[in-house]
Design an enzyme around this catalytic site. Structure first.
Site, short mmCIF file in Angstrom:
data_model
loop_
_atom_site.label_atom_id
_atom_site.label_comp_id
_atom_site.label_asym_id
_atom_site.label_seq_id
_atom_site.Cartn_x
_atom_site.Cartn_y
_atom_site.Cartn_z
N HIS A 1 4.23 -4.46 -4.50
CA HIS A 1 2.80 -5.34 -4.92
C HIS A 1 1.69 -5.02 -3.96
O HIS A 1 1.81 -4.38 -3.05
CB HIS A 1 3.27 -6.89 -4.33
CG HIS A 1 2.16 -7.80 -4.72
ND1 HIS A 1 1.23 -8.25 -4.04
CD2 HIS A 1 2.17 -8.56 -5.71
CE1 HIS A 1 0.42 -9.09 -4.63
NE2 HIS A 1 1.00 -9.30 -5.76
N ARG B 1 -0.16 -6.37 -2.02
CA ARG B 1 -0.46 -6.70 -0.43
C ARG B 1 0.48 -5.70 0.48
O ARG B 1 0.46 -5.96 1.73
CB ARG B 1 0.14 -8.26 -0.53
CG ARG B 1 -1.20 -8.97 -0.63
CD ARG B 1 -0.85 -10.50 -0.69
NE ARG B 1 -0.29 -10.88 0.44
CZ ARG B 1 0.04 -12.07 0.87
NH1 ARG B 1 -0.29 -12.99 -0.04
NH2 ARG B 1 0.67 -12.43 2.03
N LYS B 2 1.21 -4.89 -0.10
CA LYS B 2 1.97 -3.95 0.67
C LYS B 2 1.37 -2.69 0.70
O LYS B 2 0.37 -2.31 -0.05
CB LYS B 2 3.47 -3.82 -0.03
CG LYS B 2 4.05 -5.01 -0.58
CD LYS B 2 4.30 -6.34 0.67
CE LYS B 2 4.83 -7.39 -0.31
NZ LYS B 2 5.05 -8.50 0.57
N LEU B 3 1.71 -1.63 1.64
CA LEU B 3 1.26 -0.40 1.85
C LEU B 3 1.27 0.54 0.53
O LEU B 3 0.14 0.73 -0.19
CB LEU B 3 1.87 0.39 2.89
CG LEU B 3 1.23 0.28 4.27
CD1 LEU B 3 1.40 -1.19 4.71
CD2 LEU B 3 1.87 1.25 5.15
#
Ligand SMILES: *Cc1c(COP(=O)(O)O)cnc(C)c1O
Length: 370
Positions: A173, A175-177
């Site tokens: 997603h 929001r992850k790296l």
């Protein structure tokens, strides 16, 4: 979090579209191989999200109605929800106040005869001490699933986080790296389990659609031997993921630089910033800071930062405080409640400049003063 996406990802997605193969196909297979190689694990199964990866992981671990699964309350709610999906009961354990992660000490008292699994989360990209929890849980015949949603690029005892877990679930997603828009990966050590997980992500089909199309000759007749799901990743996502995976080391390097700079520049406040545990290195997906006792309310701190044009976020959520799980915690969760109420997540993204970071540092020092 602002994802680090560029022209290369756009090109890769466009090539997938031009190829005509947009659903799960050769690029998904290639992404799985590359991800497995990056981790040094035998099997990686690409899925539609980390939430669906966790759902399949629990099925793979044999968790079902009547079972209990110990999870940290301090996690994105998907961790607890996955337990509910299989008809089991999430049992909330507290976390270590420094790392935000489960420990053998917080898990131990919650284990019962009904405990079928534990989901150990690498919260915010800080590796959990998996071995300590496994040593406690596995002799009882239960499985430890690693929720490595945040952990791509983190390390545990010298190996990529999640690499040693029986089952580990990753999120892509934004929001992850590492991001593919939406997407996830489920890794495991066992070949038969991997084959079953591949079937479960695709309606329980005995022969994947991709293999049927690629097979040439007469199509193999497929069967549907158990109830599966449509949890597939698309080739467009996988094409983006392959590019992102190549950029992961640079992403981690920059984030660790920025976190170190925060720590140094914030002085005594910086000592309250999340940091590497003794057993590994984090990727600073969430660079959170515990407010000092004498600082104003968190809401006040966030409001002051917003006034200064800085968008910081409230800390990691606590599932046991949300409506579906309210009142279900069996033990007090003081560290969870402290972190969820008294932490702020600082702006940290690949393209953050030193000047922008200096503005955050100045505004934060101001915002925490009475
Ligand atoms: C983001 C996250 C998830 C869910 O990931 P999706 O890919 O959005 O489903 C699960 N667990 C944790 C700890 C997360 O941070």
């Amino acid at each position: 979090m602002i994802p680090w996406l560029g022209e290369e990802e756009a090109q890769a997605a466009a090539e997938a579209v031009r190829s005509g193969w947009v659903a799960q196909g050769p690029r998904v297979a290639e992404f799985e191989r590359a991800f497995a190689e990056h981790l040094g694990v035998p099997h990686a199964v690409a899925v539609s999200s980390c939430t669906t990866a966790l759902h399949l992981a629990l099925i793979g671990a044999g968790v079902g109605p009547g079972d209990e699964v110990v999870v940290p309350s301090l996690s994105f709610v998907a961790t607890a929800n996955a337990v509910t999906y299989v008809g089991a009961t999430p049992v909330f354990a507290d976390v270590d106040p420094a790392s935000g992660n489960l420990t053998a000490g917080t898990v131990g008292p919650l284990l019962t005869d009904r405990t079928k699994a534990v989901i150990a989360v690498d919260q915010g990209g800080v590796p959990v001490d998996l071995d300590a929890i496994r040593a406690l849980v596995e002799p009882r015949g239960a499985t430890v699933v690693e929720d490595a949603a945040c952990a791509a690029g983190a390390t545990y005892r010298g190996r990529p986080a999640g690499a040693t877990a029986a089952l580990a679930a990753y999120s892509f997603h934004p929001r992850k790296l590492l991001t593919t828009g939406e997407g996830g990966m489920l890794t495991c050590q066992d070949g038969e389990l991997a084959a079953r997980l591949r079937r479960l992500r695709e309606h329980g089909m005995s022969v994947s659609a991709a293999d049927r199309h690629a097979g040439g000759g007469a199509p193999l007749p497929e069967t549907y031997d158990e109830i599966g799901f449509n949890y597939r990743m698309t080739d467009i996502q996988a094409a983006i993921g392959l590019v992102q995976l190549g950029k992961l080391p640079a992403m981690v390097r920059r984030r660790r630089e920025l976190a170190a700079r925060y720590r140094e520049a914030l002085g005594p406040l910086g000592e309250r910033l999340v940091t590497d545990p003794a057993h590994g290195t984090g990727n600073f997906q969430s660079c959170w800071l515990l407010l000092p006792d004498d600082a104003p309310d968190r809401a006040e701190v966030l409001a002051r930062l917003a006034t200064a044009g800085i968008s910081a976020r409230r800390g990691i959520m606590a599932s046991h405080l949300e409506l579906p799980y309210k009142g279900t915690a069996r033990v007090p969760l003081p560290a969870t409640e402290l972190i969820t109420h008294r932490s702020v997540i600082l702006p940290l993204y690949h393209s953050l400049t030193d000047e922008q970071q200096d503005r955050v540092i100045a505004a934060l020092s101001e915002a925490v003063s009475r």
